[in-house]
Each structure stands twice: as C-alpha cells, then as structure tokens.
Design an enzyme around this catalytic site. Structure first.
Site, PDB file in Angstrom:
ATOM      1  N   LYS A  18     -18.772  29.482  -4.486  1.00 23.82           N
ATOM      2  CA  LYS A  18     -19.272  29.362  -3.107  1.00 23.82           C
ATOM      3  C   LYS A  18     -20.569  28.553  -3.093  1.00 23.82           C
ATOM      4  O   LYS A  18     -20.736  27.654  -2.280  1.00 23.82           O
ATOM      5  CB  LYS A  18     -19.554  30.743  -2.480  1.00 23.82           C
ATOM      6  CG  LYS A  18     -18.378  31.560  -2.093  1.00 23.82           C
ATOM      7  CD  LYS A  18     -17.676  31.132  -0.823  1.00 23.82           C
ATOM      8  CE  LYS A  18     -16.602  30.121  -1.095  1.00 23.82           C
ATOM      9  NZ  LYS A  18     -15.329  30.576  -1.544  1.00 23.82           N
ATOM     10  N   LYS A  40      -9.845  21.488   3.183  1.00 16.35           N
ATOM     11  CA  LYS A  40      -9.444  22.888   3.350  1.00 16.35           C
ATOM     12  C   LYS A  40      -8.089  23.156   2.707  1.00 16.35           C
ATOM     13  O   LYS A  40      -7.879  24.174   2.074  1.00 16.35           O
ATOM     14  CB  LYS A  40      -9.390  23.216   4.848  1.00 16.35           C
ATOM     15  CG  LYS A  40      -9.023  24.659   5.153  1.00 16.35           C
ATOM     16  CD  LYS A  40     -10.128  25.583   4.709  1.00 16.35           C
ATOM     17  CE  LYS A  40      -9.786  27.054   4.876  1.00 16.35           C
ATOM     18  NZ  LYS A  40     -10.704  27.886   4.070  1.00 16.35           N
ATOM     19  N   HIS A  73     -23.832  34.117 -26.557  1.00 14.05           N
ATOM     20  CA  HIS A  73     -22.984  33.227 -27.367  1.00 14.05           C
ATOM     21  C   HIS A  73     -23.125  31.771 -26.934  1.00 14.05           C
ATOM     22  O   HIS A  73     -22.284  30.949 -27.272  1.00 14.05           O
ATOM     23  CB  HIS A  73     -21.528  33.691 -27.290  1.00 14.05           C
ATOM     24  CG  HIS A  73     -21.328  35.073 -27.831  1.00 14.05           C
ATOM     25  ND1 HIS A  73     -21.426  35.368 -29.168  1.00 14.05           N
ATOM     26  CD2 HIS A  73     -21.104  36.248 -27.200  1.00 14.05           C
ATOM     27  CE1 HIS A  73     -21.240  36.663 -29.350  1.00 14.05           C
ATOM     28  NE2 HIS A  73     -21.049  37.220 -28.166  1.00 14.05           N
ATOM     29  N   GLU A  77     -16.565  33.673  -8.253  1.00 14.46           N
ATOM     30  CA  GLU A  77     -16.395  33.294  -6.853  1.00 14.46           C
ATOM     31  C   GLU A  77     -17.766  33.012  -6.202  1.00 14.46           C
ATOM     32  O   GLU A  77     -17.904  32.071  -5.424  1.00 14.46           O
ATOM     33  CB  GLU A  77     -15.628  34.404  -6.121  1.00 14.46           C
ATOM     34  CG  GLU A  77     -15.451  34.225  -4.632  1.00 14.46           C
ATOM     35  CD  GLU A  77     -14.762  32.922  -4.221  1.00 14.46           C
ATOM     36  OE1 GLU A  77     -14.195  32.223  -5.075  1.00 14.46           O
ATOM     37  OE2 GLU A  77     -14.831  32.603  -3.023  1.00 14.46           O
ATOM     38  N   GLY A  79      -0.203  12.232   1.682  1.00 11.37           N
ATOM     39  CA  GLY A  79       0.502  12.306   0.402  1.00 11.37           C
ATOM     40  C   GLY A  79       0.100  11.149  -0.503  1.00 11.37           C
ATOM     41  O   GLY A  79      -0.886  10.458  -0.243  1.00 11.37           O
TER      42      GLY A  79
HETATM   43  O1  M6R Z   1      -5.164  27.434   0.411  1.00 13.06           O
HETATM   44  P1  M6R Z   1      -5.374  27.888  -1.011  1.00 13.06           P
HETATM   45  O2  M6R Z   1      -5.877  29.291  -1.080  1.00 13.06           O
HETATM   46  O3  M6R Z   1      -4.158  27.687  -1.864  1.00 13.06           O
HETATM   47  O4  M6R Z   1      -6.497  26.941  -1.569  1.00 13.06           O
HETATM   48  C1  M6R Z   1      -6.895  26.992  -2.899  1.00 13.06           C
HETATM   49  C2  M6R Z   1      -8.222  26.304  -3.098  1.00 13.06           C
HETATM   50  O5  M6R Z   1      -8.135  24.954  -2.764  1.00 13.06           O
HETATM   51  C3  M6R Z   1      -9.312  26.955  -2.239  1.00 13.06           C
HETATM   52  O6  M6R Z   1      -9.431  28.308  -2.502  1.00 13.06           O
HETATM   53  C4  M6R Z   1     -10.667  26.274  -2.500  1.00 13.06           C
HETATM   54  O7  M6R Z   1     -11.099  26.577  -3.778  1.00 13.06           O
HETATM   55  C5  M6R Z   1     -11.655  26.716  -1.422  1.00 13.06           C
HETATM   56  N1  M6R Z   1     -12.389  25.603  -0.965  1.00 13.06           N
HETATM   57  C6  M6R Z   1     -12.578  27.770  -1.881  1.00 13.06           C
HETATM   58  O8  M6R Z   1     -13.628  28.069  -1.037  1.00 13.06           O
END
Ligand code: M6R
Length: 608
Positions: A485, A603, A504, A481, A100
C-alpha cells in the site's frame, strides 16, 4: 488499464462517451480519445493526458454525432503521447479502439508496410486498423473485414470499430480482454467494463472469446467462428451512484471507511445458527469439496497477500495443506496437477489476465474443482469457475485495494471453516470463529477511530525514501500488504520481512533514517517479535509498532506504539490491515501523489 466505450443511438452519443470514459478513469490510463461518425464523415479527437482535457477540447469544437467509440489508453507499446492514443485511424476511413496486446505486430507491420500502409504511431494497435482497412477494400463489408483481419492477430484484444461508409454500425470483438454489450431502448452500447454504461443501461450481455458483434441502433448480431450465437442477458444491480465519490476527498479514503459495511455485506446470509453455510459457494459445493485433500490459491498483488493470509487459516482450521502462488508464476511453472486439489482464485476485478490464464492452466492440467473469490459478479473469473463466493465489498474504484482485501480475508476464513467441516472440525471451533466474525464490523469501527493519530504519524514518513515492514506468522502477509500500500500510492520504497529473518540480511539497512513498522498483535509470537524489535532499536532504527496495548515496549523518541486495543486473535489480520491502509493514505496525501490513480498503475490488469 485501457478502457473502451462505444455507442450507436439516435441521440448525440458524445456526452455518453465522455461520461463513460470518466467512469473508466479508475482503471488507470495516460491518454484518451474518441471518434464519431457525423453525417457520413469520420471525426476524431485525442489527447495525451486526462479525459477532462479531451472534454474541454470537444466542447470547443461542438462535436456531436449518433455513433462513436472512445478509449482511455494505458501505454504498453509506445509512449503515452498523442500519436499513440486511440482511436487509431486508417486512411480517414476506419477508426478503431483496442484493449490488449498484439503479439505478432512486428511481422504484421512489415507486411502492411509492403502493402503501402504508413504507420503514424508506435502502437501494436495500428496494425489491426490497417489490416481491417485492407480487407474492407477487398470485401466492401466491415464485418467481414474485421473477421478476416482478426484471423491474423495473435495475442489478446477487445476492439470496437466504426467506418463512415457504414454509418449506424459498430463492430466489436473480443479475445482474452473483456467486452460487454449494453442494451438500451432504441440504442446499443459496448464497453470494456459495465461501470462505463451504468448511467445508460442495466441490461448487459458479456461477450465470450471469439465473439464478434455487429451493433446497430435497433438490433445486434453476435457471431462466433462465423456462426450466429445467443448470449444470456444479465441485469446488473450496480447503481450509478455506487461509483461516485460523494463528499469524500478520495475514493480510497471512502473505501477504507466503507469496510465495516462491506464486511457486514460479506457476512449477510452466509451464517445461520452460528454455522457458516456451505451453499455460499454454490449449490454443488458439497459434491465438489467432498474429496478435496489440498488447496492451491492463485492470485496477484493484494489478492495474493490475502491468499497468503488465508493459508494460515486453511491449514489451522481445515487441517489440509494449502499452497499460494502468484498467478504469473503459476501459469508458466508446469505445476504437478492433483485432481483432489481445490483451485482458489482471488481477484477483486475478476479480469486480471494472469489470474485468468493461471486458472485456465490449472483446468487444462487436471487440477480439481475451482472456486473464485471475487468482487465483480459478471467477471470472467467468476464465469469460468465451478464455485463462486462474491465478496460483496461494492465497487472499488481506488487503484489501491482496501475493502476488497479485507472482504477477501473474511471470505477465506469462511472457506477455512467450510473445508474444516468436511474434515471433522469441532463445532465449538466453528462457533468460536463465527463469534469473532460477528464482532468484526464493530472492531473495524473501533480501529478506524485511530484515523487522526495515524494522520499525525504520517508526517514522520514524508521525507523518507525507504521503509521496512515486519510481521510474524499470519501477520507477515499483513506486513507485506502494508508495504505494498505504501509503495503503490506514496512511491516510498517499502519491503516486508518476517521479523525473524531480519538478522539474516535486512538488518544491514537499519539506521536512524529507516522507519520500521511492526505488526505486533498480542499472540504467541509477540515475545519473539519483541526480541526482533529490540534488534532494530539497538541499531537506532525508528520503530512504529501497531499493537493491542501500549505496554508492548517502552515509548521513546524513536519508538512509537499505536494501540489498537483488545482484538480477537482469529480476526486480528483483518483488523491490523486497516491502520496500515490509513498510514499509506496519509503519507500519500502529504506527498501530494494521485492517491486514487497512482502513476503507472491500473485498477484492472487485463494484459499479461
Ligand atoms: O483485481 P485483482 O484482485 O485480480 O488485482 C490484482 C492486483 O493487480 C491488485 O491487487 C493490485 O496489486 C492492487 N493495485 C493492489 O492495491
């Protein structure tokens, strides 16, 4: 993001702490450490770098003890170095790990310095440990010292604290950062994520904000605002091997190939007689959705892209307006509430701080009922929502989200149907959608066969600095997306544009060094998209076109078409995301990046 594990047992807990840290590695971190109480003295080890290094250093010291805490740190305040790693220790007496952010740490630091405390790190965490030391000196009671100290902390925290003067006790507390108690037989554990504890228990208690627990080997006491509280015990279905990589080189690769099964799991028990069951969102769904006249989707990152895609389905099939917003923006925008707006949060982890805060904000403002589409059953977002749809993708360990994304898409398609049925949607349309959903796993299997073609293609990208992704309509978020990636794991700068927007501005970037990836399924926008691609071709851009059929454009040295075959229009966004995941994976592999744990990323983003 940071990870916590702690244990109070009769046996040696050091191997449990190390195994737990390894299981938290997927969250992303840059240093690691542990502290234990061994025969009434505090011993600690920290490293800048990986858990494997910590493990090696511990082996060399033969450390063993029945009580301990451990941590993986993802730097927020202060560099990723030894001094800033956790545990932070005060006067060789109090050891603490923290997830935190302490927002008022500068003020507290000044105060503590006036009281004679010296700071060895640049962390915000160090103020908490010195405060606890200070209050322990006053009260000679660790629980009281923690409780009193936390009253001065502004911000978010999950903490675990030990003190060799009270061996056999571990005090933990949460406010805004997840923390779970693991119940063993004659031993107890604490962790920020149940994945860390799965090898030692399947019985868990999720602490709530304001909870403080005094954990001992044979008992634990939870209090909130000083009063004893009871929290429910949950039995997790998560298996220890569900988070193992097996023979796969990377979790991401494993997870890409798990998508047919993940999709089957998301569909299971949700469709009956060609109809999507409303009860999949919970028993009160009918009542809660009855008066809904609009949808607000809130999410971050990949989940946000799923939301953008879902908007097309919701507006097309349910015929109600849908807006999609990045959670960190929504929470500070003062949006105008409408009690008939369904608030949908999308989150793989269910612990994303911004999404949680935005959901909270929507509730406070007076928006309508909330629905969480999530992959982690025991997560905070699930617990906070009126309705829930679990994506059932199984644990996703690779930082780059893949199977969680495609199962979110499917969940949103099912939501569009359920909302549509409240709005007199024709049964024939529902049956048509259900037919498309039922063939999804087989269509994904098919598209995964492009694996080796995409592996070869990836070679073209290895020396590139930039890439442009194009799509139109519902495939524009799929292009977004794809770009995310690629940038996340290969570190190539990638941008996505709706193809019609090219002229544009972004067309200025196109030259023979710019790869342009187009998501070009056979739909009503394909001809328009082809015109946009001609504009790229005319300027010598390198085109990589993902399309149903090769015939979309003449193949030339600088025009490559990757043929996906016949794909049902309804589910094509789900199918077209998969080759883009493979492309990013193979480019990262060639570039030799840490595919599962890309630099600087975590993650589960549990801080703002
Ligand atoms: O756990 P969440 O789906 O809320 O996470 C959101 C983003 O942090 C997550 O999707 C992030 O963009 C990933 N690393 C995408 O691959």
């Amino acid at each position: 993001m940071c990870g916590i594990i702690g244990a109070v047992a009769e046996r040696d807990v050091v191997p449990i702490l190390i195994e737990g840290l390894k299981r938290l590695e997927y969250r992303g971190y840059d240093s690691a450490g542990l502290a234990v109480i061994d025969q009434q003295s505090l011993k600690s080890k920290k490293v800048s770098g990986k858990v494997a290094k910590l493990e090696q250093e511990i082996k060399d010291t033969l450390l063993s003890a029945p009580t301990g805490i451990a941590h993986t740190r993802w730097a927020t305040h202060g560099k990723a170095n030894y001094e800033n790693a956790h545990p932070q220790i005060s006067k060789e007496l109090i050891a603490l790990v923290h997830n935190g952010i302490v927002e008022n740490y500068s003020k507290l630091r000044l105060q503590l310095e006036q009281w004679g405390y010296e700071f060895n790190s640049k962390t915000d965490t160090e103020v908490i440990v010195h405060l606890i030391h200070y209050h322990f000196n006053q009260s000679n009671d660790l629980l009281t010292a923690v409780r009193t100290s936390l009253q001065s902390i502004e911000g978010t925290y999950a903490i675990a604290v030990i003190n060799p003067e009270v061996p056999g006790h571990l005090i933990a507390a949460r406010h805004g950062s997840p923390l779970v108690i693991g119940i063993g037989i004659g031993e107890h554990f604490i962790a920020s994520d149940i994945a860390a504890l799965i090898p030692v228990t399947q019985k868990f208690i999720f602490l709530e904000d304001g909870d403080i627990v005094d954990l001992q080997r044979n008992s634990f006491k939870i209090t909130n605002s000083g009063n004893p509280v009871k929290r429910a015990i949950h039995i997790s279905q998560l298996q220890a091997n569900a988070v193992e990589r097996g023979q796969y080189r990377h979790y991401m690769y494993k997870e890409i190939f798990e998508q047919p099964q993940a999709i089957k799991n998301t569909i299971e028990n949700r469709i009956h007689n060609s109809s999507i069951l409303e009860t999949i969102f919970g028993p009160s769904t009918h009542k809660l959705l009855k008066n809904i006249n609009s949808v607000q989707i809130i999410a971050c990152g990949t989940s946000y892209h799923a939301g953008l895609t879902g908007r097309y389905w919701i507006e097309k099939f349910a015929k109600i307006p849908c807006t999609v917003e990045i959670a960190s923006e929504f929470r500070y925008r003062n949006p105008l509430p409408n009690s008939q707006t369904l608030v949908v949060t999308l989150s793989q982890s269910g612990e994303t701080a911004d999404t949680l805060a935005a959901l909270n904000e929507a509730k406070q403002l007076g928006f309508g009922p909330s629905l969480a589409i999530c992959n982690v059953p025991e997560s905070a977002i699930v617990r906070m929502s009126d309705m829930v749809l679990m994506t059932h993708a199984g644990p996703e360990i690779g930082v780059a989200s893949t199977k969680a994304f495609t199962t979110q898409l499917l969940s949103l398609l099912m939501l569009a149907v359920v909302l549509g049925k409240h709005n007199n949607m024709d049964h024939k349309i529902e049956h048509r959608i259900v037919d498309a959903i039922n063939i999804l796993p087989a269509q994904i299997e098919n598209v995964l066969k492009l694996n080796s073609i995409i592996e070869q293609l990836a070679g073209d990208f290895a020396d590139k600095q930039h890439a442009l992704f194009l799509g139109r309509g519902i495939h524009y978020p799929i292009a977004m997306e794809g770009a995310l990636k690629l940038k996340e794991i290969s570190y190539i700068h990638a941008e996505a544009y709706p193809a019609g927007e090219l002229k544009h501005g972004p067309l200025a970037l196109v030259d023979s060094k710019m790869p342009v990836i187009a998501v070009a399924p056979n739909n009503i926008l394909q001809e328009k998209l082809k015109s946009n691609l001609q504009e790229v071709q005319a300027r010598g851009g390198q085109l990589y076109i993902f399309a149903n059929h090769r015939a979309i454009m003449q193949e030339l040295d600088y025009v490559k078409v990757i043929e996906l075959g016949e794909v049902d229009d309804i589910i094509s966004p789900i199918i077209y995301s998969i080759p883009l995941q493979l492309l990013a994976y193979y480019v990262a592999l060639i570039k030799g990046t840490d595919v599962d744990k890309p630099r600087n990323l975590a993650k589960s983003v549990t801080v703002e």
